[in-house]
Design a protein around this motif. Structure first.
Motif, PDB file in Angstrom:
ATOM      1  N   CYS A 168       0.841  -1.172   0.000  1.00  0.00           N
ATOM      2  CA  CYS A 168       0.000   0.000   0.000  1.00  0.00           C
ATOM      3  C   CYS A 168       0.889   1.239   0.000  1.00  0.00           C
ATOM      4  CB  CYS A 168      -0.845  -0.073   1.269  1.00  0.00           C
ATOM      5  SG  CYS A 168      -2.367   0.790   1.161  1.00  0.00           S
ATOM      6  N   ALA A 169       0.721   2.099  -0.983  1.00  0.00           N
ATOM      7  CA  ALA A 169       1.590   3.271  -1.106  1.00  0.00           C
ATOM      8  C   ALA A 169       0.815   4.548  -0.802  1.00  0.00           C
ATOM      9  CB  ALA A 169       2.182   3.333  -2.511  1.00  0.00           C
ATOM     10  N   TYR A 170       1.366   5.360   0.079  1.00  0.00           N
ATOM     11  CA  TYR A 170       0.732   6.620   0.445  1.00  0.00           C
ATOM     12  C   TYR A 170       1.605   7.796   0.047  1.00  0.00           C
ATOM     13  CZ  TYR A 170      -2.060   3.595   3.426  1.00  0.00           C
ATOM     14  OH  TYR A 170      -2.877   2.611   3.881  1.00  0.00           O
ATOM     15  N   SER A 171       0.977   8.866  -0.363  1.00  0.00           N
ATOM     16  CA  SER A 171       1.741  10.086  -0.615  1.00  0.00           C
ATOM     17  C   SER A 171       2.310  10.567   0.717  1.00  0.00           C
ATOM     18  CB  SER A 171       0.840  11.167  -1.209  1.00  0.00           C
ATOM     19  OG  SER A 171      -0.080  11.603  -0.243  1.00  0.00           O
ATOM     20  N   LYS A 172       3.326  11.404   0.652  1.00  0.00           N
ATOM     21  CA  LYS A 172       3.932  11.940   1.865  1.00  0.00           C
ATOM     22  C   LYS A 172       2.895  12.618   2.749  1.00  0.00           C
ATOM     23  CE  LYS A 172       8.813  13.058   1.105  1.00  0.00           C
ATOM     24  NZ  LYS A 172       9.735  14.152   0.729  1.00  0.00           N
ATOM     25  N   GLU A 173       1.982  13.358   2.131  1.00  0.00           N
ATOM     26  CA  GLU A 173       0.986  14.095   2.908  1.00  0.00           C
ATOM     27  C   GLU A 173       0.094  13.125   3.689  1.00  0.00           C
ATOM     28  OE1 GLU A 173       1.367  14.608  -0.491  1.00  0.00           O
ATOM     29  OE2 GLU A 173       2.771  16.251  -0.101  1.00  0.00           O
ATOM     30  N   GLU A 174      -0.410  12.113   2.982  1.00  0.00           N
ATOM     31  CA  GLU A 174      -1.264  11.123   3.639  1.00  0.00           C
ATOM     32  C   GLU A 174      -0.515  10.502   4.819  1.00  0.00           C
ATOM     33  OE1 GLU A 174      -4.308   9.690   3.225  1.00  0.00           O
ATOM     34  OE2 GLU A 174      -4.970  10.983   1.575  1.00  0.00           O
ATOM     35  N   TRP A 175       0.743  10.148   4.565  1.00  0.00           N
ATOM     36  CA  TRP A 175       1.509   9.463   5.582  1.00  0.00           C
ATOM     37  C   TRP A 175       1.793  10.380   6.771  1.00  0.00           C
ATOM     38  CZ3 TRP A 175       2.714   4.772   7.077  1.00  0.00           C
ATOM     39  CH2 TRP A 175       3.720   4.612   8.025  1.00  0.00           C
ATOM     40  N   GLU A 176       2.121  11.629   6.503  1.00  0.00           N
ATOM     41  CA  GLU A 176       2.411  12.573   7.586  1.00  0.00           C
ATOM     42  C   GLU A 176       1.231  12.702   8.534  1.00  0.00           C
ATOM     43  OE1 GLU A 176       5.089  14.326   8.673  1.00  0.00           O
ATOM     44  OE2 GLU A 176       6.180  13.065   7.252  1.00  0.00           O
ATOM     45  N   SER A 177       0.029  12.799   7.953  1.00  0.00           N
ATOM     46  CA  SER A 177      -1.112  13.003   8.850  1.00  0.00           C
ATOM     47  C   SER A 177      -1.388  11.726   9.646  1.00  0.00           C
ATOM     48  CB  SER A 177      -2.345  13.479   8.085  1.00  0.00           C
ATOM     49  OG  SER A 177      -2.774  12.509   7.185  1.00  0.00           O
ATOM     50  N   PHE A 178      -1.160  10.588   9.025  1.00  0.00           N
ATOM     51  CA  PHE A 178      -1.294   9.326   9.758  1.00  0.00           C
ATOM     52  C   PHE A 178      -0.265   9.263  10.877  1.00  0.00           C
ATOM     53  CE2 PHE A 178      -0.003   4.767  10.081  1.00  0.00           C
ATOM     54  CZ  PHE A 178      -1.155   4.309  10.691  1.00  0.00           C
TER      55      PHE A 178
END
Lengths: 141, 141
Positions: free
Chosen positions: B41-51
DNA sequence: AAGGCTATGCTTATCGGTGAATATTTTCAT
DNA sequence: ATGAAAATATTCACCGATAAGCATAGCCTT
């Protein structure tokens, strides 16, 4: 950011290669401390400073205990020209490190585990896929 | 927005081309993690940062375990000048990726499946249109 | 002073990652 | 339909990371 899971070996002198992706974040010298759950925990100088500040702001008997644990249980380590660090015997023993170790990134610090201990820890029922899905839902992934 | 289904091949070094339509949304570097059904599962940096922020704010005994689970199970990937990324061996193995893989967009993340595993999953009776219809009804769609 | 111990550094082999070059396929506009 | 451009596939050569073993220097002990 320190993330990921790397399987490395201690050499016969108790040295281990630091994953190359972690070297920039950790810096040339970092602080190694005894971690929670029989692992070692490495902080960059900056991260260690902020951890230290947090500890110093705590009050009460527990706070004194935690300060003794973490400050007495920490040491400065230097990464050599080949990207390795010596894990002092006391620390190897504390974390029960055999030849095979796992180095994991936990966002603000790097942990070093004995391979078997790590596998055992990660088999915890609280990490069943149903639980993970719950957690992801709560956290918005 | 990440949508669609693309059939690609890993090269002999374990690299795969990212569908060109996904590159803008993912950005030059993204975070790859182990997904729930034997996929990546690949997330953009933004998605990952908020997670990540949510994860760091958790307190309690399970919090440390969840952080270890999610942070250790992810890695930063960089898209090269030819639009490819390396899938590290551990991840290839986790998702059982052979040469043929499927890359699917699921709105906020991109998933990578082994082709056979994907086909099997999509043939699941739960994805018959009658079942889809039922599920939609249950959710008031 | 000699022998051995320890810490550190060096060398080599292997493996995986990286980048370039080229071939093939697909897409799109004309 | 046709040609141009973009996307994807494939291969090769090179570079960097890690593991393992060996060499050297400094130090301690006797």
């Amino acid at each position: 950011m320190l993330i990921g899971e790397y399987f490395h070996n201690l050499d016969t002198k108790g040295r281990v290669s630091i994953p190359s992706k972690f070297r920039d974040d950790l810096g040339g010298t970092f602080v190694l401390s005894k971690g929670v759950n029989d692992c070692l925990c490495a902080y960059s100088k900056e991260e260690w400073e902020s951890f230290k500040e947090e500890l110093l702001q705590l009050r009460g008997a527990d706070a004194r205990m935690l300060r003794r644990f973490f400050f007495s249980g920490a040491t400065e380590c230097e990464i050599d020209t080949q990207g390795r660090v010596v894990i002092p015997p006391l620390y190897r023993e504390y974390a029960g490190l055999g030849r095979e170790v796992v180095i994991v990134g936990v966002s603000n610090c790097m942990e070093i585990w004995d391979k078997a201990a790590w596998n055992k820890y990660m088999n915890n029922p609280a990490l069943e896929s149903a639980e993970i899905e719950n957690a992801m839902e709560r956290l918005g992934l």
